[in-house]
Design an enzyme around this catalytic site. Structure first.
Site, PDB file in Angstrom:
ATOM      1  N   ARG A  87       0.891  -1.719  -0.354  1.00  0.00           N
ATOM      2  CA  ARG A  87      -0.472  -0.089   0.216  1.00  0.00           C
ATOM      3  C   ARG A  87       1.121   1.289   0.018  1.00  0.00           C
ATOM      4  O   ARG A  87       0.730   2.240  -0.672  1.00  0.00           O
ATOM      5  CB  ARG A  87      -0.693   0.150   1.341  1.00  0.00           C
ATOM      6  CG  ARG A  87      -1.881  -0.935   0.972  1.00  0.00           C
ATOM      7  CD  ARG A  87      -3.221  -0.865   1.764  1.00  0.00           C
ATOM      8  NE  ARG A  87      -2.557  -1.000   3.261  1.00  0.00           N
ATOM      9  CZ  ARG A  87      -3.053  -2.856   4.244  1.00  0.00           C
ATOM     10  NH1 ARG A  87      -3.799  -2.990   2.979  1.00  0.00           N
ATOM     11  NH2 ARG A  87      -2.429  -2.794   4.821  1.00  0.00           N
ATOM     12  N   ASP A 126     -15.408  -2.669  -4.648  1.00  0.00           N
ATOM     13  CA  ASP A 126     -15.748  -4.135  -4.208  1.00  0.00           C
ATOM     14  C   ASP A 126     -17.067  -3.898  -4.064  1.00  0.00           C
ATOM     15  O   ASP A 126     -17.871  -3.278  -4.391  1.00  0.00           O
ATOM     16  CB  ASP A 126     -15.279  -3.556  -2.572  1.00  0.00           C
ATOM     17  CG  ASP A 126     -14.743  -4.427  -2.038  1.00  0.00           C
ATOM     18  OD1 ASP A 126     -13.597  -4.508  -1.755  1.00  0.00           O
ATOM     19  OD2 ASP A 126     -15.588  -5.908  -1.897  1.00  0.00           O
ATOM     20  N   SER A 127     -17.192  -5.628  -3.838  1.00  0.00           N
ATOM     21  CA  SER A 127     -18.440  -6.071  -3.936  1.00  0.00           C
ATOM     22  C   SER A 127     -19.046  -6.079  -2.734  1.00  0.00           C
ATOM     23  O   SER A 127     -20.332  -5.697  -2.735  1.00  0.00           O
ATOM     24  CB  SER A 127     -18.208  -7.983  -4.260  1.00  0.00           C
ATOM     25  OG  SER A 127     -17.704  -8.346  -4.186  1.00  0.00           O
ATOM     26  N   ASP A 132      -5.874  -6.118  -6.153  1.00  0.00           N
ATOM     27  CA  ASP A 132      -5.831  -7.045  -5.527  1.00  0.00           C
ATOM     28  C   ASP A 132      -7.538  -8.307  -4.935  1.00  0.00           C
ATOM     29  O   ASP A 132      -7.697  -8.004  -3.714  1.00  0.00           O
ATOM     30  CB  ASP A 132      -5.254  -6.227  -3.970  1.00  0.00           C
ATOM     31  CG  ASP A 132      -4.842  -7.168  -2.753  1.00  0.00           C
ATOM     32  OD1 ASP A 132      -4.961  -8.263  -2.998  1.00  0.00           O
ATOM     33  OD2 ASP A 132      -5.393  -6.668  -1.992  1.00  0.00           O
ATOM     34  N   CYS A 183      -3.198 -14.362  -3.664  1.00  0.00           N
ATOM     35  CA  CYS A 183      -2.595 -14.639  -3.010  1.00  0.00           C
ATOM     36  C   CYS A 183      -3.491 -16.125  -2.772  1.00  0.00           C
ATOM     37  O   CYS A 183      -4.065 -16.196  -1.544  1.00  0.00           O
ATOM     38  CB  CYS A 183      -3.390 -13.661  -1.822  1.00  0.00           C
ATOM     39  SG  CYS A 183      -5.311 -13.652  -1.655  1.00  0.00           S
TER      40      CYS A 183
HETATM   41  N1  SAH Z   1      -6.992  -4.443  -0.957  1.00  0.00           N
HETATM   42  C1  SAH Z   1      -7.384  -4.726   0.226  1.00  0.00           C
HETATM   43  C2  SAH Z   1      -8.353  -6.072   0.423  1.00  0.00           C
HETATM   44  C3  SAH Z   1      -8.628  -6.874  -1.008  1.00  0.00           C
HETATM   45  S1  SAH Z   1      -9.615  -8.420  -0.120  1.00  0.00           S
HETATM   46  C4  SAH Z   1      -6.654  -4.238   0.998  1.00  0.00           C
HETATM   47  O1  SAH Z   1      -5.713  -3.488   0.700  1.00  0.00           O
HETATM   48  O2  SAH Z   1      -7.368  -3.461   2.823  1.00  0.00           O
HETATM   49  C5  SAH Z   1     -10.430  -8.521  -1.731  1.00  0.00           C
HETATM   50  C6  SAH Z   1     -12.079  -7.835  -2.034  1.00  0.00           C
HETATM   51  O3  SAH Z   1     -12.580  -8.160  -2.877  1.00  0.00           O
HETATM   52  C7  SAH Z   1     -12.616  -8.081  -0.365  1.00  0.00           C
HETATM   53  O4  SAH Z   1     -12.871  -6.634   0.221  1.00  0.00           O
HETATM   54  C8  SAH Z   1     -13.869  -9.212  -0.988  1.00  0.00           C
HETATM   55  O5  SAH Z   1     -15.278  -8.204  -0.894  1.00  0.00           O
HETATM   56  C9  SAH Z   1     -13.801  -8.182  -2.557  1.00  0.00           C
HETATM   57  N2  SAH Z   1     -14.259  -8.647  -3.879  1.00  0.00           N
HETATM   58  C10 SAH Z   1     -14.402 -10.648  -3.288  1.00  0.00           C
HETATM   59  N3  SAH Z   1     -14.600 -10.391  -5.154  1.00  0.00           N
HETATM   60  C11 SAH Z   1     -15.299  -8.916  -5.836  1.00  0.00           C
HETATM   61  C12 SAH Z   1     -16.135  -9.603  -6.954  1.00  0.00           C
HETATM   62  N4  SAH Z   1     -15.911 -10.219  -7.730  1.00  0.00           N
HETATM   63  N5  SAH Z   1     -16.015  -7.580  -7.606  1.00  0.00           N
HETATM   64  C13 SAH Z   1     -15.547  -6.833  -5.968  1.00  0.00           C
HETATM   65  N6  SAH Z   1     -15.491  -7.221  -5.766  1.00  0.00           N
HETATM   66  C14 SAH Z   1     -14.867  -8.304  -5.117  1.00  0.00           C
END
Ligand code: SAH
Length: 393
Positions: free
Chosen positions: A210, A248-249, A296, A336
């Site tokens: 980040r 985000d979803s 991510d 991940c």
């Molecule tokens: N980058 C963030 C962590 C991401 S974790 C950080 O640094 O804190 C992955 C995220 O993807 C989660 O918040 C989850 O809600 C979201 N997610 C999962 N599938 C998704 C999709 N198809 N579209 C959008 N968001 C999604």
């Protein structure tokens, strides 16, 4: 002492300090160990291999606590937790953050034990029968060694089912309230929802990445896919991004992200609830372009069995990202997935660049911070891989 005797020649991985015993490797069990009880592991020829926790319902039937013949008792957990916490004190800048991983499971010699510090709260996640058996001792040790005010449990990871364990959440030591706490990471504030946050509340493993985004965001139009509570998006704004679009979803994650932005006095992120796969396509069709994109996603492949399907998903979003980048634009792309190796991930991203007709350089390889060590003989611990790619200008 209960004993697990291995079949002939099945001691190899243990001799290489890999801490798991698979059920197929076991010739016989001596004594009547219950779930979580300590067993001595011996080779078919009787050689001592390690002290381990027994988990009869799991395919991973035992996990090694110690490679030496010793008692697994209160002292063992206090010593192990002290060692892990001291390592963080030595390796992490305490001024940079009050949120960090203190115990990282197998890689810290404590299989199935995850402990994360958020200010004066330690969040504990137990994922194996052995860890479960020692819950109270581990909670006491964490409290004493860290001087934290409370220990909160978030043992609701799905993998517990494989060990025959049900979800356990809530306060273990100290007060129930507050359930929402604020932490500081590189001078930005983030709130942690102890009850509903993902994992133990925050993606601590991305802290340094980040910051890297913050260093490279000045003047750029940024897209943060899978933004959760705004980690990358707010760092991009703090680094002087021209605009930030974050997707985000999860409505719950976005509500916290908006609140974080307000408290950090970083207005101006365009937060969108939706599916990244669809929204990237939509932006591409609209002709929108960006200078820095972060992807991510959640883990598409928990194990190698899901690798092929995961590869298609990674390729899809990375291809779209390359199409959305202006010349000279940068992509921070992560996986991940334990089931996708660093090598495979890089190949997928390279394939996506080719199909997007983009000439792309690999600028940096990224991994988790020093509070997420990987025991060299435990490749399963090496899950987070990231690449910074740059599209030719
Ligand atoms: N980058 C963030 C962590 C991401 S974790 C950080 O640094 O804190 C992955 C995220 O993807 C989660 O918040 C989850 O809600 C979201 N997610 C999962 N599938 C998704 C999709 N198809 N579209 C959008 N968001 C999604």
């Amino acid at each position: 002492m209960h004993k697990l005797i291995l079949k002939p020649r099945r001691e190899k991985s243990l001799k290489r300090l890999h801490p798991w015993v698979f059920s197929g490797a076991v010739a016989s069990v001596q004594g009547k160990p219950g779930p979580g009880d300590t067993v001595e592991i011996r080779s078919g020829s009787g050689e001592f291999l390690g002290m381990a926790a027994y988990s009869p319902r799991s395919q991973i039937v035992a996990r090694v606590w110690d490679w030496r013949a010793r008692a697994i008792d209160r002292a063992f957990f206090y010593e192990s937790i002290e060692r892990a916490v001291a390592q963080r004190r030595a390796l992490l800048d305490a001024d940079a953050t009050d949120a960090m991983r203190l115990v990282h499971g197998e890689s810290d010699g404590l299989p199935g034990v995850i402990a994360d510090r958020y200010g004066d709260t330690v969040v504990l996640q137990l994922t194996s029968a052995g860890a479960e058996r020692w819950r109270e001792t581990i909670a006491d040790a964490l409290l004493e060694v860290t001087g934290a005010a409370r220990v909160w449990e978030r043992s609701d990871a799905e993998v517990r089912e494989l060990e025959g364990l049900t979800a356990m959440t809530g306060p273990l030591r100290g007060a129930r309230e507050p359930t929402r706490i604020a932490v500081t990471e590189h001078a930005l504030m983030f709130q942690i929802d102890l009850e509903h946050g993902h994992k133990t509340g925050f993606y601590l493993d991305q802290r340094e990445n980040r910051r890297r985004v913050r260093q490279l965001a000045a003047g750029r139009d940024v897209l943060d896919g899978f933004c959760y509570t705004g980690g990358f998006a707010l760092n991009a704004l703090a680094g002087g991004a021209r605009s930030v679009l974050a997707i985000d979803s999860s409505a719950q994650a976005l509500a916290l992200a908006r609140d974080n932005a307000e408290r950090d006095r970083l207005p101006g992120v365009d937060w969108i609830e939706g599916d990244v796969f669809q929204l990237l396509r939509k932006r591409r069709d609209e002709g929108r372009r960006f200078d820095l994109i972060v992807l991510d996603p959640p883990k598409f492949a928990p194990t190698a069995a899901h690798a092929a399907k995961a590869a298609r998903a990674y390729k899809d979003i990375n291809l779209l990202a390359f199409k959305l980048l202006r010349p000279g634009g940068m992509l921070f792309t992560f996986s991940c997935s334990g089931g996708v190796s660093a090598d495979l991930f890089q190949k997928i991203v390279a394939g996506a660049a080719l199909d997007a007709n983009a000439q792309v350089q690999l600028i940096e390889r990224l991994g988790p911070g020093a509070d997420h060590p990987v025991a060299l003989n435990f490749p399963e611990g090496d899950y987070l891989k990231g690449l910074i790619c740059r599209v030719a200008s």
